[in-house]
Design a protein around this motif. Structure first.
Motif, mmCIF file in Angstrom:
data_model
loop_
_atom_site.group_PDB
_atom_site.id
_atom_site.type_symbol
_atom_site.label_atom_id
_atom_site.label_comp_id
_atom_site.label_asym_id
_atom_site.label_seq_id
_atom_site.Cartn_x
_atom_site.Cartn_y
_atom_site.Cartn_z
ATOM 1 N N LYS A 47 77.597 -40.125 8.931
ATOM 2 C CA LYS A 47 78.369 -41.337 9.170
ATOM 3 C C LYS A 47 77.456 -42.532 8.953
ATOM 4 N N ILE A 48 77.951 -43.485 8.181
ATOM 5 C CA ILE A 48 77.178 -44.691 7.898
ATOM 6 C C ILE A 48 78.020 -45.883 8.318
ATOM 7 N N ARG A 49 77.392 -46.786 9.045
ATOM 8 C CA ARG A 49 78.109 -47.964 9.523
ATOM 9 C C ARG A 49 77.381 -49.200 9.016
ATOM 10 N N LEU A 50 78.104 -50.036 8.292
ATOM 11 C CA LEU A 50 77.567 -51.298 7.806
ATOM 12 C C LEU A 50 78.421 -52.406 8.396
ATOM 13 N N LEU A 51 77.877 -53.076 9.368
ATOM 14 C CA LEU A 51 78.569 -54.101 10.151
ATOM 15 C C LEU A 51 79.760 -53.500 10.892
ATOM 16 N N GLU A 54 83.063 -47.845 9.289
ATOM 17 C CA GLU A 54 82.270 -46.621 9.372
ATOM 18 C C GLU A 54 82.764 -45.655 8.303
ATOM 19 N N ALA A 62 73.961 -42.086 -0.066
ATOM 20 C CA ALA A 62 73.467 -43.277 0.623
ATOM 21 C C ALA A 62 71.997 -43.536 0.292
ATOM 22 N N THR A 66 70.584 -46.772 -1.769
ATOM 23 C CA THR A 66 69.551 -47.614 -1.176
ATOM 24 C C THR A 66 68.339 -47.723 -2.098
#
Length: 82
Positions: A47-51, A54, A62, A66
Motif C-alpha cells: 500500500k502506498i499513500r501519497l498525501l 491510498e 513504485a 521513484t
C-alpha cells in the motif's frame, strides 16, 4: 616529419577525455544493475499513500518509478550546471 605523426597532431589523443570503460562509468553501471536487481526482487504488493489517496501496487513498480524520477531530476540538475 612523417605523415602519420602530422595527421594525429604529433601523437596526442584527438579530443577524447577517456575510453568507453572508465572507472566512473563502470561504477555507475554496477550501481544501476544492483538497483534493478533490488527493484525486481521486491515483487510483493504494497500500500502506498501519497498525501490522501491510498493505492495498492507491486513494490517494484513504485521503486522503479521513484528511481526514474530521481534519474530525471539528476539529469536536469546536471544539464543546468553545464
Amino acid at each position: 616529419m612523417s605523415s602519420s605523426a602530422s595527421s594525429n597532431g604529433g601523437g596526442k589523443q584527438s579530443g577524447k577525455k577517456g575510453g568507453l570503460l572508465t572507472p566512473g562509468r563502470l561504477s555507475v553501471a554496477a550501481l544501476g544493475i544492483l538497483g534493478l536487481v533490488f527493484i525486481f526482487e521486491n515483487t510483493s504488493h504494497t500500500k502506498i499513500r501519497l498525501l490522501i489517496p491510498e493505492v495498492t501496487m507491486p513494490l517494484w513498480t513504485a521503486l522503479l518509478a521513484t528511481g526514474v524520477i530521481g534519474a530525471l531530476c539528476g539529469a536536469f540538475l546536471m544539464k543546468r550546471r553545464k
